[in-house]
Design an enzyme around this catalytic site. Sequence first.
Site, PDB file in Angstrom:
ATOM      1  N   LYS D 116     -13.927  -4.964  -5.541  1.00  0.00           N
ATOM      2  CA  LYS D 116     -12.446  -4.228  -6.333  1.00  0.00           C
ATOM      3  C   LYS D 116     -12.293  -5.020  -7.901  1.00  0.00           C
ATOM      4  O   LYS D 116     -11.696  -3.921  -8.872  1.00  0.00           O
ATOM      5  CB  LYS D 116     -11.180  -4.328  -6.289  1.00  0.00           C
ATOM      6  CG  LYS D 116     -11.249  -4.163  -4.495  1.00  0.00           C
ATOM      7  CD  LYS D 116      -9.882  -4.067  -4.253  1.00  0.00           C
ATOM      8  CE  LYS D 116      -9.212  -2.887  -3.276  1.00  0.00           C
ATOM      9  NZ  LYS D 116      -7.636  -2.345  -2.363  1.00  0.00           N
ATOM     10  N   GLU D 200       1.039  -7.502 -11.394  1.00  0.00           N
ATOM     11  CA  GLU D 200       0.075  -6.006 -11.212  1.00  0.00           C
ATOM     12  C   GLU D 200       1.227  -5.290 -11.886  1.00  0.00           C
ATOM     13  O   GLU D 200       2.374  -5.262 -10.964  1.00  0.00           O
ATOM     14  CB  GLU D 200      -0.913  -5.317 -11.050  1.00  0.00           C
ATOM     15  CG  GLU D 200      -0.998  -5.181  -9.715  1.00  0.00           C
ATOM     16  CD  GLU D 200      -2.093  -4.341  -8.795  1.00  0.00           C
ATOM     17  OE1 GLU D 200      -3.189  -4.605  -9.415  1.00  0.00           O
ATOM     18  OE2 GLU D 200      -1.175  -3.613  -8.690  1.00  0.00           O
ATOM     19  N   HIS D 235      -0.016   2.949   7.341  1.00  0.00           N
ATOM     20  CA  HIS D 235      -1.159   2.678   5.848  1.00  0.00           C
ATOM     21  C   HIS D 235      -2.150   3.972   5.857  1.00  0.00           C
ATOM     22  O   HIS D 235      -3.243   3.082   5.795  1.00  0.00           O
ATOM     23  CB  HIS D 235      -0.811   1.434   5.477  1.00  0.00           C
ATOM     24  CG  HIS D 235       0.073   0.473   5.206  1.00  0.00           C
ATOM     25  ND1 HIS D 235       0.387   1.350   3.947  1.00  0.00           N
ATOM     26  CD2 HIS D 235      -0.144  -0.544   5.555  1.00  0.00           C
ATOM     27  CE1 HIS D 235       1.427   0.082   4.274  1.00  0.00           C
ATOM     28  NE2 HIS D 235       1.820  -0.862   4.793  1.00  0.00           N
ATOM     29  N   ARG D 292     -18.351   8.013  -0.425  1.00  0.00           N
ATOM     30  CA  ARG D 292     -19.219   8.996   0.391  1.00  0.00           C
ATOM     31  C   ARG D 292     -17.959  10.430   1.222  1.00  0.00           C
ATOM     32  O   ARG D 292     -17.147  10.104  -0.524  1.00  0.00           O
ATOM     33  CB  ARG D 292     -19.172   7.552   2.480  1.00  0.00           C
ATOM     34  CG  ARG D 292     -17.489   7.263   1.933  1.00  0.00           C
ATOM     35  CD  ARG D 292     -16.860   7.052   3.275  1.00  0.00           C
ATOM     36  NE  ARG D 292     -15.844   6.285   2.931  1.00  0.00           N
ATOM     37  CZ  ARG D 292     -14.338   6.687   2.515  1.00  0.00           C
ATOM     38  NH1 ARG D 292     -14.347   8.153   3.174  1.00  0.00           N
ATOM     39  NH2 ARG D 292     -13.425   5.618   2.770  1.00  0.00           N
TER      40      ARG D 292
END
Lengths: 186, 186, 498, 498
Positions: D116, D200, D235, D292
């Site tokens: 990440k 953030e 989610h 992918r």
Amino acid sequence: MMTNNKSNTMNQNLNTLIEKYLINSENSTLSASIDKFNKNVVKVGEKEFLIEEIKKVGSDVLFVKINNKNYSLKYSKSTNEVVLNTGGFTYKYSIKTESQVALEKIIQKSGSKKVKNPIIKSPMPGLVVKINTEVGAAVKKGDKLIVIEAMKMENALASPFDGVVKSITAVEGTAVEKDAVLITLE
Amino acid sequence: MMTNNKSNTMNQNLNTLIEKYLINSENSTLSASIDKFNKNVVKVGEKEFLIEEIKKVGSDVLFVKINNKNYSLKYSKSTNEVVLNTGGFTYKYSIKTESQVALEKIIQKSGSKKVKNPIIKSPMPGLVVKINTEVGAAVKKGDKLIVIEAMKMENALASPFDGVVKSITAVEGTAVEKDAVLITLE
Amino acid sequence: MFKKILVANRGEIAIRVINAARELSVETIAIYHKVDKEMPFVRYATYAIEIEAETPKAAYLDMHKIINVAKENGAEAIHPGYGFLSENAGFSKLCQDSGIKFIGPYSHSIESMGSKTGAREIMIKAGVPIVPGHNSKVTDFAEAIKIAEGIGFPVLLKAAAGGGGKGMRVVEKAEEFQENYEAAQREAIKAFGDDLVYMEKYILNPKHIEAQIIADEHGNYVFLGERDCSIQRRHQKVIEEAPSTVLDEDLRARMGKVAIDAAKACNYVNAGTIEFLLDINKNFYFLEMNTRLQVEHPVSELITGIDLAKEQIRVAAGYPLSFKQEDIVLRGHSFECRIYAEDPLNNFMPDIGKIAYLKEPFGNGVRVDTGIENNTEISLHFDPMLSKLITYGKDRDDAAEKMITALKNYQLLGFSNIIPFLIDVFEDDRFRNGYFDTGYIPNHYDFEALKAKKYENEDELAALVTYLFNRPDEEIIKTDVTPSLNSWKMNNLNMRKE
Amino acid sequence: MFKKILVANRGEIAIRVINAARELSVETIAIYHKVDKEMPFVRYATYAIEIEAETPKAAYLDMHKIINVAKENGAEAIHPGYGFLSENAGFSKLCQDSGIKFIGPYSHSIESMGSKTGAREIMIKAGVPIVPGHNSKVTDFAEAIKIAEGIGFPVLLKAAAGGGGKGMRVVEKAEEFQENYEAAQREAIKAFGDDLVYMEKYILNPKHIEAQIIADEHGNYVFLGERDCSIQRRHQKVIEEAPSTVLDEDLRARMGKVAIDAAKACNYVNAGTIEFLLDINKNFYFLEMNTRLQVEHPVSELITGIDLAKEQIRVAAGYPLSFKQEDIVLRGHSFECRIYAEDPLNNFMPDIGKIAYLKEPFGNGVRVDTGIENNTEISLHFDPMLSKLITYGKDRDDAAEKMITALKNYQLLGFSNIIPFLIDVFEDDRFRNGYFDTGYIPNHYDFEALKAKKYENEDELAALVTYLFNRPDEEIIKTDVTPSLNSWKMNNLNMRKE
């Protein structure tokens, strides 16, 4: 012939686990063998095939792998016959053991002469469109003797050997079933 | 009560062809009746339904028309239960004859007192996340006594009545199967 | 919008229409003859009602019973599908008179397009090109030959009263004219009791191109591109595609304009198809108008993105078209294969039997319009088409590759079918390069190569036969190779020929 | 082109890839664990080879065995599908070292996008917008609050070492900053042994928008439009669509450019997806790149007409892309629903059992990517998705109407499933008008209304129950309501939680 048969029997004694077959289609005749104690392995000519079942559906549909290659098929079988439906095609195979074939040859030889089938049958249900011969006529092998129509398709049936027309059962313009006797030769 | 039961019996004598049922789901209780000699017609309340089978697949899948309206369903049944799976939903119905329901009421009344079920079972397979009580504690109806988690979903189980915790079988952090006994009250 | 409609058809097209209605939140009533009770279309509808009739076919043709079922069950409209009552002007009229909306054109349009000569006259008036010809009696042969030369040899002579190929003759040159004309007259009088013989230009192995249009009740007409239906066996379409490989933008625009002129000329409302013959010089001629949804409508749906069956219902309910001509974007390429239980190696002889296993292909760019399932009995009561396989790709090669793949994935066990033949056509360079016309199957297709393909893995087949012969089967399976038709089926076979 | 490839996956995506290969005349090898032997994907491939492993999942994760099967059986390339080994840089590398082409990006691209923080750094360099934040330790709270004000409240605090929601806190205003920061630090050190906490910008109920790109080995990059994947439960995506209702041409073009810049920044080859969060002011921020083919790739295929899986294989074989950016025409609208065996009225609790009857929907604008069939046992070994239902229509309403119809036609009997829930979402005005974000299911969906729908025809159900109770059944059918899990299944349940 007897010698041939003897050697065949000997063969079986030496390889009692292996059953040999002759397999016949409209296209060709092949020899195959199967190990009676491991029926998943079949040899056709020199090639060996491992057959594994993946799934069975109902009584007549099988999914198998032949050397890991996928096949799906519907099948039915009787005394000396296996009918396969796979990939859109229908295959009609006769299958006999080698010894059975040898035996039949002996029986055939022991008869005075090979008997030819003198009967012309309808290969399908249909209508008799035209008869090109008459009782007593001499016909040659390959002569088109009668025309059958089904589903707008015409089918001319030929004489199987040189001979004479003995009787005509079919009547122009009438419907016939599959395998109805149309003409008898002699 | 005896009177009620008598009139019920009389009812049956007068309409021997009609069997009456009480049908119970999580949503409601309905009464229905069926004609024993024409089991394709069912009355629910005042409405009549004609049920016709269109096709059966396997042992448990049916396509039916109810008043000509198409339904497809999977079903299973036991003594007093029918479970339907149709349109993506699963329905669990209990079904009893009216006389059966009446009889059960009598049996219930004849007992000295209604017996409350003192056992708290796991409603699903899962993990015991938290136990909020201890042996000997006094609990009130509705108190959340234990938390079970399955598939990332937590489920807090409440006490069914005011009472005292007799024993705790569950252990925090362990897995339990469906219907495992977790806590016993008294 | 309607609350409920009746679908007066069966099989795949009944399901097609039921789906279109369901998208518009319209309930549906399926009607069925009892032989069809277990067919999927019966269960697909909201409601299903049996129609009693002496023969299965008759149930779907009984106008009065069908209209009564509609009225008694609150259906406001009837969709006829294709075949059966779809091009029956009387039925359209009877619906109207019964206060039920017929989902299709008005009876006068069906009627005027139903007559070949009537349609021809209307088209001439509307300026639609027709095959050049001469439609009155010829007595003076010198003059007739002059007319024939004006049309251009070869010319086709045909009995005015005729049909079915009788009294038809192709004349290659002037010297052979008189002889053939007289012969045609003799045949015509013998067959139809009328010696009137017409002549028209003979178009050798033309392309069969058809234009899809749709019109609403507010005067809006839209052209939805063309279809090429040239691959035919026994004069019946087996493979269709859109767009055609031979039309350029200019020709397409001209054909579209002509198609709309033709539709306007008969005050056409709803979806319709104008069939043309296209000769090798790319001249096109009006052949006939089909006043219904075509079997092959899906290829147009896929290249335009427009749902024709859904739009048909909207139009019948009085809505204006949900798109304008300028909204139509032709993108990609589409093929349709009609799947039949026939043996291509035996002159496409029909096979019958029960479906032992069925798993239709699926996935990207694959559409199957079907009405069959496991255990469906393939009988001779109705049209023998089993289903339609349609693919869509970004271009013709992509769509063809998807078709080959889908055909190979089409798991249909129980009898011979034309799938291996179809694969072979799609793998043929001639077809793939676009060199084909209506003569493709009889003149160019290589049946010997197909037979070779049938036996290409015969070692594996022989191994399989040996294995199966030795397999300890629980149940006894009776061989039932080419199912022999019993007399009941025989009767149906004769019925169908009529 | 390759002669033969191995498909290192199972279920619907294995079939999807097999079909793409078949279109290119490429043979396929399916691998399977023995519990999957009867699954359709095994039979769909040209060849099938069993992989022995202790658990079913392990078979599809055993890199060395898979590569050995490929080598021994002449496969030149491996397609990993999604999940399993698809984003395993080590596997991509191992393939390369073994002389087998990995159908996907090179290992360095997978690696750099797999981290990440690494991905974030690359994106910043490439000028790709990321969620504004601060990635170093804070000691002085006054300064930290100033930074937070710069980012703009609310801000999200999260443990640098973290994941799974632990150590995450939303801070609404400056006064609450210190208290929350200290709490987050305590949680972080407790959970991860590291008290480093980042901050953030907190984006409330954003839209989840992702861009599909594809690149070849010759430096060509094409953007294939966006997908909106905002409808999620737990989610996890359940409904996806393309295009998004909230992007206009300008925003789409900007997002496309950013997506291609992102792909170029990691030397990306093959199909890839750049996920963005879109806030209510239509600012978008890089979330992550999926290296992918995505589960939801079909919606992009339908609106562009491009076959992504097929193009993946072409690209891996070294071909340039078969299209250019200017060839891409976005036409129509597409939805995808993921079909799960879950009870929406019981918190989407998974149901299990055997499929008693299955007939998937079909017809115009309907695509089902599936790997199940009648009698398939729905177990807990793998991801519980049964299939994907995808529709295409000329506009969003048409595609939605087709989805409702297809869901109603989806005949799946044997256990509870989410189909009635999905129908309900598509019939909800809020969703149909485009007012939805990732908070739709938890915040806006009305489960009570769904329960009412379940029982809306209870008179008919009661009639049915009475009829069935009295039905003389040949076989005894045991009630098996909510199937009780035995200890074997229980172990799997625990496994899956890990």
